[in-house]
Design a protein around this motif. Structure first.
Motif, PDB file in Angstrom:
ATOM      1  N   CYS A  65      32.732  47.232  33.781  1.00  0.00           N
ATOM      2  CA  CYS A  65      33.454  47.552  32.540  1.00  0.00           C
ATOM      3  C   CYS A  65      32.577  47.274  31.322  1.00  0.00           C
ATOM      4  O   CYS A  65      32.527  48.080  30.382  1.00  0.00           O
ATOM      5  CB  CYS A  65      34.740  46.733  32.456  1.00  0.00           C
TER       6      CYS A  65
ATOM      7  N   ASP B  70      36.285  38.404  39.437  1.00  0.00           N
ATOM      8  CA  ASP B  70      35.765  39.701  39.890  1.00  0.00           C
ATOM      9  C   ASP B  70      34.588  40.091  38.991  1.00  0.00           C
ATOM     10  O   ASP B  70      34.643  41.060  38.238  1.00  0.00           O
ATOM     11  CB  ASP B  70      36.888  40.750  39.820  1.00  0.00           C
ATOM     12  N   ASN B  71      33.504  39.327  39.093  1.00  0.00           N
ATOM     13  CA  ASN B  71      32.397  39.458  38.144  1.00  0.00           C
ATOM     14  C   ASN B  71      31.680  40.799  38.233  1.00  0.00           C
ATOM     15  O   ASN B  71      31.259  41.353  37.213  1.00  0.00           O
ATOM     16  CB  ASN B  71      31.386  38.328  38.361  1.00  0.00           C
TER      17      ASN B  71
ATOM     18  N   GLY C  93      39.226  45.019  30.488  1.00  0.00           N
ATOM     19  CA  GLY C  93      38.888  45.005  31.902  1.00  0.00           C
ATOM     20  C   GLY C  93      37.845  43.956  32.224  1.00  0.00           C
ATOM     21  O   GLY C  93      37.935  43.256  33.245  1.00  0.00           O
ATOM     22  N   TYR C  94      36.851  43.826  31.352  1.00  0.00           N
ATOM     23  CA  TYR C  94      35.812  42.806  31.535  1.00  0.00           C
ATOM     24  C   TYR C  94      36.420  41.400  31.482  1.00  0.00           C
ATOM     25  O   TYR C  94      36.132  40.550  32.345  1.00  0.00           O
ATOM     26  CB  TYR C  94      34.741  42.956  30.462  1.00  0.00           C
TER      27      TYR C  94
ATOM     28  N   SER D 133      44.927  41.557  40.824  1.00  0.00           N
ATOM     29  CA  SER D 133      43.596  41.464  41.441  1.00  0.00           C
ATOM     30  C   SER D 133      42.847  42.787  41.391  1.00  0.00           C
ATOM     31  O   SER D 133      41.622  42.805  41.545  1.00  0.00           O
ATOM     32  CB  SER D 133      43.718  41.005  42.899  1.00  0.00           C
ATOM     33  N   ARG D 134      43.573  43.892  41.189  1.00  0.00           N
ATOM     34  CA  ARG D 134      42.930  45.204  41.133  1.00  0.00           C
ATOM     35  C   ARG D 134      42.868  45.753  39.701  1.00  0.00           C
ATOM     36  O   ARG D 134      42.484  46.901  39.490  1.00  0.00           O
ATOM     37  CB  ARG D 134      43.686  46.205  42.022  1.00  0.00           C
TER      38      ARG D 134
ATOM     39  N   GLY E 130      38.453  40.633  34.554  1.00  0.00           N
ATOM     40  CA  GLY E 130      37.574  40.440  35.699  1.00  0.00           C
ATOM     41  C   GLY E 130      36.951  39.059  35.728  1.00  0.00           C
ATOM     42  O   GLY E 130      36.879  38.410  36.790  1.00  0.00           O
TER      43      GLY E 130
ATOM     44  N   THR F 240      40.919  45.039  37.038  1.00  0.00           N
ATOM     45  CA  THR F 240      39.595  45.358  36.493  1.00  0.00           C
ATOM     46  C   THR F 240      39.048  46.652  37.088  1.00  0.00           C
ATOM     47  O   THR F 240      38.531  47.515  36.364  1.00  0.00           O
ATOM     48  CB  THR F 240      38.616  44.202  36.771  1.00  0.00           C
ATOM     49  N   TYR F 241      39.180  46.801  38.396  1.00  0.00           N
ATOM     50  CA  TYR F 241      38.657  48.004  39.060  1.00  0.00           C
ATOM     51  C   TYR F 241      39.403  49.256  38.599  1.00  0.00           C
ATOM     52  O   TYR F 241      38.804  50.304  38.354  1.00  0.00           O
ATOM     53  CB  TYR F 241      38.777  47.832  40.573  1.00  0.00           C
TER      54      TYR F 241
ATOM     55  N   ARG G 248      32.828  43.840  39.066  1.00  0.00           N
ATOM     56  CA  ARG G 248      33.579  44.905  38.415  1.00  0.00           C
ATOM     57  C   ARG G 248      33.793  44.619  36.940  1.00  0.00           C
ATOM     58  O   ARG G 248      33.899  45.551  36.124  1.00  0.00           O
ATOM     59  CB  ARG G 248      34.904  45.114  39.151  1.00  0.00           C
ATOM     60  N   ALA G 249      33.847  43.344  36.590  1.00  0.00           N
ATOM     61  CA  ALA G 249      33.910  42.993  35.167  1.00  0.00           C
ATOM     62  C   ALA G 249      32.674  43.516  34.450  1.00  0.00           C
ATOM     63  O   ALA G 249      32.762  44.085  33.353  1.00  0.00           O
ATOM     64  CB  ALA G 249      34.018  41.475  35.001  1.00  0.00           C
TER      65      ALA G 249
END
Length: 259
Positions: free
Chosen positions: A122, A115-116, A106-107, A76-77, A110, A79-80, A118-119
């Protein structure tokens, strides 16, 4: 909680940002790893690379964050963490081109996990890095136009403004819609000012200085640098700040030569 607090406070009161990061890392060391640990170690790496001027130590923290990501329950983390390491750590010690593929990954992660925001972080930085690494302008323009559609679908208006700024710059460099491009940059600056968006304002100013330097409009560039103020404080640690430093130094060198 600290992770969300760090994200907010970085824009509002950046001097407190290191305190939050230190607390995140200390908590992980004292009480064991949690889902916020990867981004905490990655953020510590970004501080070491940028403000503290220790890029090799920062790179080690980024690697530690990636090792933590491999543990169960950390996806869950992802992408960030990728966003922080690739945008604020690795470019100090490795070719910028090496960040292109990880940011795409990463995108993709996400979007998969929802996780749009933060995606799109990236994706946004990937496009800027493509531009800075010298990708052909016609190729970048096509990618940026497609990216704007993605940002629209994902309802990421803030990211869309950043991409529009880069697309406008690319078009002006290609001699396409130059006057309309000037109006877009002025409008975007006005939007940034009204929203209190210092990051967007700084990005637009970097792109404006890029255009002045490219077209060798040195008098205008010197005036711009003098009026712009300390843009780097809003771009701390990213390659965009490095780019601005180079452009600013070149502008001041030209000013000294003509004095």
């Amino acid at each position: 909680m600290n992770e969300h607090l760090a994200h907010c406070i970085h824009q509002i009161e950046p001097t407190m940002f290191p305190l939050i990061i230190f607390q995140m890392v200390t908590t992980s060391l004292k009480h064991g790893l949690s889902s916020s640990s990867p981004s905490g170690f990655a953020a510590l790496g970004s501080l070491l690379c940028g403000p503290f001027g220790k890029p090799h130590e920062g790179r080690e923290m980024a690697k530690a964050a990636e090792l933590i990501l491999e543990k169960p329950g950390m996806r869950s983390r992802a992408t960030y963490t990728i966003f922080i390491t690739q945008c604020f750590c690795y470019h100090w010690t490795s070719p910028l081109h090496d960040t292109i593929e990880p940011l795409l990954e990463g995108y993709q992660i996400g979007v998969e996990i929802g996780d749009n925001g933060r995606a799109c972080n990236c994706l946004l930085f990937r496009k800027f890095h493509l531009f800075f690494t010298g990708r052909a302008l016609d190729s970048i323009q096509k990618e940026l136009e497609a990216t704007i559609q993605v940002m629209t679908q994902l309802k990421q208006d803030a990211h869309k403004l950043q991409i529009t700024t880069l697309l406008t710059t690319v078009k002006k460099l290609r001699g396409i819609d130059a006057e309309a491009g000037d109006e877009i940059l002025v409008s975007t600056l006005a939007t940034a000012a009204s929203n209190g968006d210092s990051l967007l304002s700084a990005t637009v100013n970097v792109m404006k200085l890029s255009l002045l330097v490219f077209y060798q409009e040195w008098k205008e560039a010197v005036d711009f640098v003098r009026k712009a103020g300390n843009i780097r404080q809003f771009l701390s640690g990213s390659f965009v700040s490095v780019r601005y430093t180079f452009l600013e130094a070149l502008t001041n060198l030209k000013a000294a030569q003509s004095a």
